[in-house]
Write an enzyme that holds these catalytic residues in place. Structure first.
Site, PDB file in Angstrom:
ATOM      1  N   ASP A  81      65.051  37.241  76.326  1.00  0.00           N
ATOM      2  CA  ASP A  81      64.446  37.222  74.991  1.00  0.00           C
ATOM      3  C   ASP A  81      63.276  36.249  74.907  1.00  0.00           C
ATOM      4  OD1 ASP A  81      66.293  35.037  75.234  1.00  0.00           O
ATOM      5  OD2 ASP A  81      66.220  34.766  73.067  1.00  0.00           O
ATOM      6  N   GLU A 176      68.831  33.573  74.361  1.00  0.00           N
ATOM      7  CA  GLU A 176      68.771  32.138  74.674  1.00  0.00           C
ATOM      8  C   GLU A 176      68.038  31.374  73.588  1.00  0.00           C
ATOM      9  OE1 GLU A 176      67.191  28.360  76.355  1.00  0.00           O
ATOM     10  OE2 GLU A 176      66.089  30.021  75.487  1.00  0.00           O
TER      11      GLU A 176
HETATM   12 ZN   LIG Z   1      63.279  29.577  77.759  1.00  0.00          ZN
END
Ligand SMILES: [Zn+2]
Length: 405
Positions: A81, A176
């Site tokens: 992401d 994340e």
């Molecule tokens: Zn990162």
């Protein structure tokens, strides 16, 4: 290899994989599967066997060992992401050949400039090939530079069977950037003995220390009544809240600290006469230091309570994550191996404390020791995000050295 890295990186950054902090689903955005599925196909075409994309969007795969010796299973991890802080759709990567140093205008009309003063690492990049976005979006080098380097290193190893390595476990993870990258990470399925996230900053930077982090909420309860008849009855929670915020130590603010210095940071304050709420984040590299921060808050609350005896003030503290250094110290070979691999690639390694957390801090706490390795990029989460292809080339080398027997 340079052109291959440019092509691969540009292909990945054009795929929008922005995560969504407002979402209640996992992954937080369906579009992260778009890159996950492409990576899975590429890994299969490289001949890797157990390639999977699970329902939470974790890509996992194994490179089989070609060694006759028993050796540890090493994991390599990067995240799919990109940050929700800026648009991640329609990324148009711009390749700057032979960077000359100094400031580089990325987008004149939007005033987006890559400034050497804001990014001193650029001084080491003269002559490099850099990549930025066109300034209307982020670039997504965080962490597609990490994914690109891992994929390229795997391809290299597959094509060079004379390089002897043990079993290598690959994972590309979702979400994340919204702090949930480790939430559904299946450690058992992954099966690595230890791992490395490739999600760091500039060339040579390695991370084995993160903050230890807690979240604090202070609730102030007052009493509301018509202001015309309030004398001796009204208890205005806003006044007590303001006193609390005023007393927070300025020398312990994120805007006045760096390096190993801890901070207490109020992230939001809202309220009305009858009740107010302050949210804070507490950060210290020493987990012990968080106890001291709690005492500071308790002392402030005590003082304010004396000023406003009719208020009720409640403090709640919850654990967010812990510094991975304490746990990693139990596995010195994991960090020593990283240091050696980087040095062997001709890159000067240095340890830098991260003033934040990584997926590695969560994974380390879950039992998988996971320090972090640079990606050769900078200005993450901004329109002037950039990466150096020359550094990425070095990174591929580091990864190959890392997994070599
Ligand atoms: Zn990162």
């Amino acid at each position: 290899m340079k052109q291959k890295l440019i092509d691969r990186f540009c292909r990945y950054v054009k795929i929008d994989t922005q995560s969504d902090p407002e979402s209640f689903t996992f992954p937080s955005s369906e579009k992260q599967f778009n890159l996950a599925n492409i990576l899975a196909e590429e890994l299969k075409s490289l001949g890797l066997s157990d390639v999977t994309v699970d329902k939470f969007c974790y890509v996992m795969a194994t490179v089989a060992s070609n060694s006759s010796k028993e050796s540890p299973k090493i994991g390599l991890i990067a995240h799919l992401d990109t940050s929700p802080s800026l648009p991640g759709k329609d990324v148009k990567p711009l390749v700057i050949e032979n960077y000359r140093g100094g400031d580089h205008i990325i987008n004149e009309s939007l005033g987006v400039v890559l400034r050497e003063s804001e990014c001193p690492e650029l001084k080491n990049c003269i002559g490099h090939t850099l990549i930025t976005s066109d300034g209307t979006t982020l670039l997504g080098a965080d962490d597609k530079a990490g994914i690109t380097a891992i994929m390229t290193a795997i391809e290299y190893l597959v094509k060079k069977p004379d390089i002897i390595h043990g079993e290598i476990k690959i994972a590309f993870t979702p979400d994340e950037e919204i702090g949930q990258g480790a939430d559904h990470f299946d450690l058992k399925k992954f099966g690595a003995d230890f791992a490395y996230t490739v999600d760091g900053g500039f060339t040579g930077e390695l991370n084995k220390e993160t903050f230890s982090a807690d979240a604090a909420i202070i609730e102030v309860i007052g009493r509301d009544i018509h202001p015309g008849t309030a004398k001796g009855i009204m208890v205005n929670s806003i006044r007590a809240m303001a006193e609390i915020v005023r007393r927070l130590p300025l020398e312990m603010a994120p805007e006045s600290t760096d390096g190993y210095q801890p901070f207490i940071h109020p992230t939001s304050a809202q309220g009305d006469v009858s009740s107010s709420l302050i949210k804070l984040i507490l950060r210290d590299f020493k987990t012990e230091g968080l106890k001291k921060q709690k005492q500071i808050l308790e002392a402030i609350i005590k003082e304010v309570k004396e000023l406003f005896p009719d208020t009720e003030i409640r403090l709640t503290i919850t654990e967010t994550y812990r510094n991975m250094a304490d746990e990693l110290a139990k596995y010195p070979h994991v960090t020593e191996r990283l240091w050696k691999a980087v040095k062997e690639s001709g890159v000067e390694p240095f340890w830098k404390p991260i003033r934040g957390g990584t997926d590695g801090s969560r994974l380390t706490a879950m039992g998988l020791p996971t320090p972090n390795l640079f990606t050769g990029s900078g200005n993450h989460h901004s329109r002037s995000e950039w990466c150096s292809v020359d550094s990425m080339e070095k990174l591929v080398d580091c990864i190959v050295n890392l997994v070599k027997v």
